[in-house]
Structure formats: C-alpha cells, structure tokens
Design a protein around this motif. Structure first.
Motif, PDB file in Angstrom:
ATOM      1  N   ARG A 118       3.164  10.222  -5.577  1.00  0.00           N
ATOM      2  CA  ARG A 118       4.404  10.639  -4.960  1.00  0.00           C
ATOM      3  C   ARG A 118       4.329  10.875  -3.630  1.00  0.00           C
ATOM      4  O   ARG A 118       4.787  12.070  -2.623  1.00  0.00           O
ATOM      5  N   GLU A 119       3.824  10.159  -2.767  1.00  0.00           N
ATOM      6  CA  GLU A 119       4.025  10.589  -1.238  1.00  0.00           C
ATOM      7  C   GLU A 119       3.804   8.956  -0.230  1.00  0.00           C
ATOM      8  O   GLU A 119       3.477   8.049  -0.537  1.00  0.00           O
ATOM      9  N   ASN A 120       4.918   9.536   0.500  1.00  0.00           N
ATOM     10  CA  ASN A 120       5.003   7.640   1.598  1.00  0.00           C
ATOM     11  C   ASN A 120       4.266   8.727   3.043  1.00  0.00           C
ATOM     12  O   ASN A 120       4.609   9.150   3.851  1.00  0.00           O
ATOM     13  N   ARG A 121       2.897   7.722   2.656  1.00  0.00           N
ATOM     14  CA  ARG A 121       1.933   8.299   3.890  1.00  0.00           C
ATOM     15  C   ARG A 121       2.424   7.730   5.121  1.00  0.00           C
ATOM     16  O   ARG A 121       1.887   8.263   6.070  1.00  0.00           O
ATOM     17  N   ARG A 122       2.779   6.815   5.324  1.00  0.00           N
ATOM     18  CA  ARG A 122       3.181   6.138   6.496  1.00  0.00           C
ATOM     19  C   ARG A 122       4.549   7.011   6.920  1.00  0.00           C
ATOM     20  O   ARG A 122       3.841   6.547   8.100  1.00  0.00           O
ATOM     21  N   THR A 150       7.450  -2.933  -5.303  1.00  0.00           N
ATOM     22  CA  THR A 150       7.991  -3.950  -4.510  1.00  0.00           C
ATOM     23  C   THR A 150       8.415  -5.437  -4.637  1.00  0.00           C
ATOM     24  O   THR A 150       8.882  -6.337  -4.602  1.00  0.00           O
ATOM     25  N   ASP A 151       8.676  -5.366  -6.271  1.00  0.00           N
ATOM     26  CA  ASP A 151       9.711  -6.608  -6.613  1.00  0.00           C
ATOM     27  C   ASP A 151      10.895  -6.401  -6.872  1.00  0.00           C
ATOM     28  O   ASP A 151      11.818  -5.651  -7.242  1.00  0.00           O
ATOM     29  N   LEU A 152      11.724  -7.488  -5.697  1.00  0.00           N
ATOM     30  CA  LEU A 152      13.374  -6.369  -5.260  1.00  0.00           C
ATOM     31  C   LEU A 152      14.392  -6.597  -6.265  1.00  0.00           C
ATOM     32  O   LEU A 152      14.882  -6.430  -6.512  1.00  0.00           O
ATOM     33  N   ASP A 159       0.588  -1.113   0.116  1.00  0.00           N
ATOM     34  CA  ASP A 159       0.057  -0.322   0.423  1.00  0.00           C
ATOM     35  C   ASP A 159       0.932   1.516   0.099  1.00  0.00           C
ATOM     36  O   ASP A 159       0.430   2.084  -0.859  1.00  0.00           O
ATOM     37  N   ASN A 160       2.255   1.019   0.703  1.00  0.00           N
ATOM     38  CA  ASN A 160       2.616   3.262   0.926  1.00  0.00           C
ATOM     39  C   ASN A 160       3.435   3.325  -0.369  1.00  0.00           C
ATOM     40  O   ASN A 160       3.685   4.167  -0.539  1.00  0.00           O
TER      41      ASN A 160
END
Length: 344
Positions: A49-53, A68-70, A40-41
């Motif tokens: 373009r925001e890191n809400r967490r 999320t794909d390393l 979600d983050n």
C-alpha cells in the motif's frame, strides 16, 4: 451523498496523480482498480500500500487493487478514470477500445490529464470527439491539488467538468467526502485550459523566483498570466467564472507558488542555468508545461490572442533565450491599459 450507481472505478495510470485520485475514491467507499505499467511499482502498491516510485512514505487506504493487466482493470469496472500524461491520452483511449469495443462505447469515463496534445494542439475533449464516435457520458477532473496532500487526506477542492449534468453530478459523489470537496462545472473548455496553461505560467514563476526577482514579480506573473489565460479562454469559448474559480485561479496560484509543482521546479532549475532536458531529468517525472508551452503558443497564434508570458516561456524552452533576458523582454514591452478607459 452516496457514490452509487458506480461501485468500481478503474484508474488508468499509477503515477502520483492517478494514485492520489485512487486513494480519494477508495476513502469514499468505492472499489478501485489501479492500473500501471511498472510491475515493481504496482506490486508495491498492491502488497505494501505504497507507491514507492512517486509517493514514497505515504500509506494508501485499503480498497485499492493494483494490476498491470489492463484488460482485467477495464473489464471489472463500472467507470474509467484516465490519469495518464496528456500526450498518451489518445493512445490509451485506443488501447481500451481495442480490448473491448462494446464496453468502450458504454462505460462512462473521466480524465485527469492536464495538458494539450503536442502534435495536434487538441484539448482532451477534442481527442475524445475524434476517437469516440458515440462516446458514453464523460468529463474531466481538475483543480488545485497536489498528489501528496490528497493521499495524506488533507482538505482539497476539485472540479468535475462535463456537459452532461447528470453524469457530472454522479461523478462529483465519487470524490466528495473524506476531506475532499467536489464541484461540478459544465465548462469543459475552460476547465481544460486552466489545468493546462497554469503549467506554463508556473514555469515562468519558478524562473522569476529562481532569479531572485521577489514577491512583486511573482504576483505580476500570476495576475498577468491569468489575463492571458482568460483571453485565450474567451476566444475558445470558455466561461470567465471558470477562470476565476478552482480550475483557473485556484490551480494557477497553487502551481505557481509551491515547490511541490514540477513545473515551478522546472523554472527554478532553468534559472540555475540548467537546460530544459537536464532540468526534467533532475525532476524525474513528466513535466506537462514543457510540451504545453509549444501548444499554447500555437493556440495563441491560431486564435489571434496576445500571450507575451507564454511566448517568453516558449523562447526559453525552445529558442535558447536566457530566463533573465525573457524577463527583461517582458519589462521592455510598451505600457498598455489593464482595463480600457471609456469601456470594457
């Protein structure tokens, strides 16, 4: 200065600090892939373009691709920047090596972890030496910097430390510009210790301020804490200039005096009577000084270095000593020379 030859940096860790460094790199014209575990983050970073967490209400610059794909992040990069907590650094090195062993031996990397490995009490460069048989050029980035101010584009100075002068100079160009000034330093040990130990001392400063002991006590903790840092640093091979510079005194003053510091806020919460566990839950993010206090006490014993402030912070965190009693224990110590008479 142009940040060539690297054009895309994979920042591994989408917490506050990783996101801030990604923003600094993107502002300097590098392509940035930001990897994180929280889907979600990561989606919010990619789409809004925001890191809400971790950094709500701040707009990130363009040029950051979040995933999320390393494997995707690593395979498309020219260099890596590890921005994970120090206690997960070894695991991240192994994950990257498992994904692409050949690339892991060839792709230069930095780390931005400010701590000591909990179980081994190893500094991060020692973790690298243990995990990478033939490591590519590598080093770390440290110095006085709060993530929100970096994302906001406020003036900031950082240190890039590496024993490889060519790589240090190249990595400096990645960060230097757009409100950020970067310096190189060959003293990896000193820069790592400065970044780690200041967190423990910030807990002490937060506690003394939370107890209402005033500016005099805060100044005493900072200066005597710097003396402890320099004693351990000397024993471990660090350079005095480093401890008086950005990664030493600079980061120490910043972290001890501003409530943006999670470690300082931990000390303030302890002074209110919260347990370390309750205080960390209230803060809601990793507090590196909690683990580092235990490692710092062990390193002091290993190298035969007197570190009374570190010892008292450890006693508060792990031995149920009240913060006020810890301060009194420091005041009750026998008087001593700050500088020995008749010689250094």
């Amino acid at each position: 200065m142009n940040p060539a030859p690297a054009t895309r940096i994979a920042v591994l860790g989408a917490g506050a600090w990783g996101t801030a460094l990604a923003a600094a790199l993107a502002r300097n014209g590098l392509g940035v892939t930001l990897w994180g575990r929280d889907a979600d983050n990561v989606a919010a970073i990619r789409d809004r373009r925001e890191n809400r967490r971790y950094l709500p209400d701040l707009t990130l610059p363009e040029g950051i691709y979040a995933t999320t794909d390393l494997a995707e992040a690593v395979s498309g990069s020219d260099a890596l920047l590890y921005a994970t907590p120090s206690h997960t650094f070894r695991a991240m090195l192994r994950m990257v090596a498992d994904l692409d062993p050949e690339a892991a031996q060839a792709r230069p990397f930095l780390w931005a972890c400010k701590g000591v490995e909990p179980d081994t009490h190893a500094l991060m460069h020692e973790v690298v030496a243990a995990e990478c048989t033939y490591p590519p050029p590598h080093g770390l980035v440290s110095g006085p910097s709060f993530a929100r101010e970096v994302v906001a584009g406020l003036p900031t100075a950082l240190t890039v430390a590496s024993t490889d002068a060519e790589f240090a100079g190249r990595a400096v160009t990645w960060f230097h510009g757009a409100g950020m000034r970067a310096y190189s330093n060959p003293d990896v040990v000193g820069v790592e210790l400065g970044g780690a130990l200041k967190n423990v001392l910030a807990i002490a400063c937060g506690a003394t301020d939370g107890l209402g002991f005033g500016a005099n006590a805060r100044a005493a903790v900072i200066t005597r804490g710097l003396a402890e840092l320099m004693r351990l640093g000397h024993a471990m091979g660090g350079l005095p200039q480093t401890f008086m510079g950005l990664a030493g005194m600079g980061d120490l003053v910043l972290t001890c005096t501003d409530d943006q510091s999670r470690n300082r806020r931990l000390g303030l919460a302890l002074a209110r009577g919260l347990s370390p566990e309750a205080a960390c839950e209230e803060i809601g993010q990793a507090v590196e000084g909690l683990r580092t206090a235990r490692a710092a006490k062990a390193l002091a014993a290993r190298y035969g270095v007197d570190m009374p402030i570190v010892e008292q912070v450890h006693a508060v965190l792990y031995e149920d000593l009240a913060p006020a009693a810890a301060v009194q224990a420091l005041l009750d110590r026998d008087p001593k020379e700050e500088i020995p008479h008749g010689g250094a």
